[in-house]
Design a protein around this motif. Sequence first.
Motif, mmCIF file in Angstrom:
data_model
loop_
_atom_site.group_PDB
_atom_site.id
_atom_site.type_symbol
_atom_site.label_atom_id
_atom_site.label_comp_id
_atom_site.label_asym_id
_atom_site.label_seq_id
_atom_site.Cartn_x
_atom_site.Cartn_y
_atom_site.Cartn_z
ATOM 1 N N ILE A 376 0.879 -1.178 0.000
ATOM 2 C CA ILE A 376 0.000 0.000 0.000
ATOM 3 C C ILE A 376 0.907 1.215 0.000
ATOM 4 O O ILE A 376 1.708 1.405 0.923
ATOM 5 C CB ILE A 376 -0.932 0.008 1.227
ATOM 6 C CG1 ILE A 376 -1.833 -1.235 1.225
ATOM 7 C CG2 ILE A 376 -1.776 1.271 1.252
ATOM 8 C CD1 ILE A 376 -2.723 -1.354 2.450
ATOM 9 N N THR A 377 0.802 2.034 -1.044
ATOM 10 C CA THR A 377 1.702 3.180 -1.212
ATOM 11 C C THR A 377 0.886 4.450 -1.467
ATOM 12 O O THR A 377 0.714 4.878 -2.608
ATOM 13 C CB THR A 377 2.673 2.938 -2.391
ATOM 14 O OG1 THR A 377 3.245 1.639 -2.284
ATOM 15 C CG2 THR A 377 3.787 3.976 -2.404
ATOM 16 N N PRO A 378 0.370 5.076 -0.416
ATOM 17 C CA PRO A 378 -0.378 6.329 -0.606
ATOM 18 C C PRO A 378 0.526 7.413 -1.191
ATOM 19 O O PRO A 378 1.684 7.551 -0.786
ATOM 20 C CB PRO A 378 -0.824 6.680 0.816
ATOM 21 C CG PRO A 378 -0.759 5.392 1.573
ATOM 22 C CD PRO A 378 0.398 4.655 0.987
ATOM 23 N N PRO A 379 0.031 8.193 -2.130
ATOM 24 C CA PRO A 379 0.912 9.118 -2.870
ATOM 25 C C PRO A 379 1.547 10.213 -2.023
ATOM 26 O O PRO A 379 2.731 10.509 -2.192
ATOM 27 C CB PRO A 379 -0.012 9.696 -3.952
ATOM 28 C CG PRO A 379 -1.405 9.369 -3.515
ATOM 29 C CD PRO A 379 -1.324 8.135 -2.704
ATOM 30 N N LEU A 380 0.785 10.851 -1.128
ATOM 31 C CA LEU A 380 1.376 11.922 -0.318
ATOM 32 C C LEU A 380 2.381 11.345 0.666
ATOM 33 O O LEU A 380 3.472 11.908 0.842
ATOM 34 C CB LEU A 380 0.287 12.694 0.428
ATOM 35 C CG LEU A 380 0.768 13.838 1.327
ATOM 36 C CD1 LEU A 380 1.563 14.866 0.532
ATOM 37 C CD2 LEU A 380 -0.408 14.499 2.050
ATOM 38 N N ASN A 382 4.155 8.716 0.301
ATOM 39 C CA ASN A 382 5.332 8.345 -0.472
ATOM 40 C C ASN A 382 6.145 9.572 -0.881
ATOM 41 O O ASN A 382 7.383 9.574 -0.796
ATOM 42 C CB ASN A 382 4.902 7.558 -1.703
ATOM 43 C CG ASN A 382 6.053 7.130 -2.578
ATOM 44 O OD1 ASN A 382 6.326 7.766 -3.599
ATOM 45 N ND2 ASN A 382 6.738 6.071 -2.196
ATOM 46 N N ALA A 383 5.445 10.630 -1.315
ATOM 47 C CA ALA A 383 6.150 11.830 -1.779
ATOM 48 C C ALA A 383 6.924 12.499 -0.647
ATOM 49 O O ALA A 383 8.065 12.943 -0.838
ATOM 50 C CB ALA A 383 5.147 12.807 -2.388
ATOM 51 N N VAL A 384 6.325 12.582 0.536
ATOM 52 C CA VAL A 384 6.999 13.218 1.665
ATOM 53 C C VAL A 384 8.236 12.421 2.062
ATOM 54 O O VAL A 384 9.284 12.995 2.402
ATOM 55 C CB VAL A 384 6.029 13.360 2.856
ATOM 56 C CG1 VAL A 384 6.779 13.793 4.114
ATOM 57 C CG2 VAL A 384 4.942 14.379 2.530
ATOM 58 N N LEU A 390 17.727 9.001 2.019
ATOM 59 C CA LEU A 390 17.783 7.538 2.025
ATOM 60 C C LEU A 390 16.707 6.913 1.147
ATOM 61 O O LEU A 390 16.849 5.791 0.665
ATOM 62 C CB LEU A 390 17.648 7.007 3.453
ATOM 63 C CG LEU A 390 18.785 7.341 4.426
ATOM 64 C CD1 LEU A 390 18.436 6.858 5.821
ATOM 65 C CD2 LEU A 390 20.095 6.718 3.948
ATOM 66 N N TYR A 391 15.589 7.650 0.945
ATOM 67 C CA TYR A 391 14.463 7.103 0.198
ATOM 68 C C TYR A 391 14.104 7.977 -0.997
ATOM 69 O O TYR A 391 12.989 7.930 -1.496
ATOM 70 C CB TYR A 391 13.241 6.970 1.125
ATOM 71 C CG TYR A 391 13.597 6.465 2.497
ATOM 72 C CD1 TYR A 391 14.111 5.180 2.666
ATOM 73 C CD2 TYR A 391 13.465 7.264 3.628
ATOM 74 C CE1 TYR A 391 14.474 4.713 3.930
ATOM 75 C CE2 TYR A 391 13.820 6.804 4.886
ATOM 76 C CZ TYR A 391 14.319 5.531 5.032
ATOM 77 O OH TYR A 391 14.679 5.067 6.270
ATOM 78 N N ALA A 392 15.065 8.764 -1.449
ATOM 79 C CA ALA A 392 14.784 9.758 -2.480
ATOM 80 C C ALA A 392 14.334 9.142 -3.799
ATOM 81 O O ALA A 392 13.573 9.756 -4.548
ATOM 82 C CB ALA A 392 16.026 10.628 -2.711
ATOM 83 N N ASP A 393 14.789 7.941 -4.111
ATOM 84 C CA ASP A 393 14.482 7.353 -5.419
ATOM 85 C C ASP A 393 13.046 6.846 -5.500
ATOM 86 O O ASP A 393 12.289 7.246 -6.380
ATOM 87 C CB ASP A 393 15.452 6.209 -5.722
ATOM 88 C CG ASP A 393 16.877 6.700 -5.932
ATOM 89 O OD1 ASP A 393 17.038 7.881 -6.297
ATOM 90 O OD2 ASP A 393 17.817 5.911 -5.716
ATOM 91 N N ASP A 394 12.665 5.958 -4.593
ATOM 92 C CA ASP A 394 11.357 5.314 -4.679
ATOM 93 C C ASP A 394 10.410 5.703 -3.555
ATOM 94 O O ASP A 394 9.212 5.399 -3.616
ATOM 95 C CB ASP A 394 11.511 3.784 -4.671
ATOM 96 C CG ASP A 394 12.341 3.291 -5.846
ATOM 97 O OD1 ASP A 394 12.144 3.824 -6.954
ATOM 98 O OD2 ASP A 394 13.174 2.384 -5.656
ATOM 99 N N GLY A 395 10.897 6.348 -2.526
ATOM 100 C CA GLY A 395 10.056 6.670 -1.389
ATOM 101 C C GLY A 395 9.691 5.423 -0.599
ATOM 102 O O GLY A 395 10.153 4.317 -0.879
ATOM 103 N N LEU A 396 8.838 5.612 0.408
ATOM 104 C CA LEU A 396 8.445 4.520 1.288
ATOM 105 C C LEU A 396 7.025 4.050 0.993
ATOM 106 O O LEU A 396 6.175 4.829 0.568
ATOM 107 C CB LEU A 396 8.520 4.966 2.753
ATOM 108 C CG LEU A 396 9.912 5.253 3.309
ATOM 109 C CD1 LEU A 396 9.805 5.835 4.711
ATOM 110 C CD2 LEU A 396 10.766 3.989 3.322
#
Length: 507
Positions: A376-380, A382-384, A390-396
């Motif tokens: 589950i990857t909510p967009p906001l 993930n963007a924040v 450390l997570y700049a490429d794909d986010g969390l």
Amino acid sequence: MRATFHLKTLTVAIAAFSVASAASAAGLDRSGQDVTAFFQDGVYAEAVYTYIDADVSGRDNAFNGDSNTRFEDGNKTGDIAEDYDFFRYGAKADVNDTFSVGIIYDEPFGASAEYTGDSNFTGSPTVAIDNLIGDRVTPLVPQVTNAQELSTYVNDLPGNLDRARAGVGQLQQALQNTTNPAAQAQIQGQITALQTQIATGEAALPTLVGFDNYAKAQLANTQNTKVEVRSQSLTALLGAKFGANKEFQIYGGPVAQRLEAQVRLRGSAYDLATGYTSNSNPDMDYGYIAGFSYSKPEIALKAALTYRSEIDHNIDITETYPLAGLLAGDPAAATQTNDYEITTPESVNFDFQTGINPTTLASMKVRWVPWSDFSITPPLYNAVSKNNPLYADDGLKLVEYEDDQWQVEVGLAKRLAPALAVSGTVGYDSGAGDPTTSLGPVDGYYSVGLGAKYNVTENWAVSAGGKYLWFGDAKGRLPTGKVVVDAEDNDGFILGAKLSYQAKQGF
């Protein structure tokens, strides 16, 4: 001579299995997506109610540092798992001796959890806010190391700036009133220092006010961490029998699935994600089911392999993430509405039963679900997370699992009287990995179950059953990998009741 067990004598025993046999502890699995109603003979209909009471508790992490894996026992979390119930309905009929049709409603995926009591998942996130201030504010204002000091500093700063400006005016007047070069140089130095102090304070004031407002809002939020996921599924089935004795059957059909979710992250456990709230609006999307079965009525043997496809949901989600407003310098940016995709996983079920003697039936169920492919990857959210290098490429991702689920259950059913049968089962669920999400810190289970069926009339029957679960110990972690809860020695129980109708069809 090979034994023959008439199906009629085992009918009561067959139905004694399925009341409380469907409940899973891996990922979001709930109903087990049972389709055995479709394999019943003649006209068949059932209504099943399942109630789950799981006791899942542990301790939060008392360690406040940079290590993701270090864990120190902290406060008790209280019971995280909320009581949960769902229904399943099924109906099936033979069109002729070749074709059958059916429809099944169930609630395949879900979650219901809430942290209560005094733990890092509830109340004011004091530790998280003070850590943020130490990281982001203290380098600017060394004397500010926590929320209280920041509030005091921000409240005093306008007055201090006014006094500094007045001091500059006084020094400028003094500069005009002296002709001593040494005194002029000293006064000018004092003016320059005060002007630098004023400029620094004025430049920092909006940032400090933003942090102060953010800190006050988060510290005032004393809600509990909570997650709720609900789904409903409607499966239409068409089967076609073939073979010399119609012993083989292929079946399949469309599946409509509805999914919705609410998430609330609170307390210091979630660090800068504290205060995050999301509401995923209900979405209906479609997949399919397909399978193959074999039966040998003279020994009550039935075997079926059923595949369910993934279902892609395109969901409207409203997210509130206070950190987003702080980073943007605009509180309005903390709430956004977007759409995103959740793909509920595919699955494979294997159902098997066979008569052992004229009054005893053995069964086995095996289920596989690839939860390692689910997230589950909510967009906001993930963007924040991409603001962290450390997570700049794909986010969390908010939720993800490491392992696939394997569930196995074996059982025996015994007809005690023409209208009464009892059953017993033992089961194992592998879970979906440990550590796992902090929103459901359980790693599978072992189970034992008992069930009974009573034929009220020739066509109508009632069934009841229960199952006791020993949950696997698990550590719950954040998407960053930090372990925040350790859940051990947990258990639960399931109760189920079923009303069924069955009648012969002659072709």
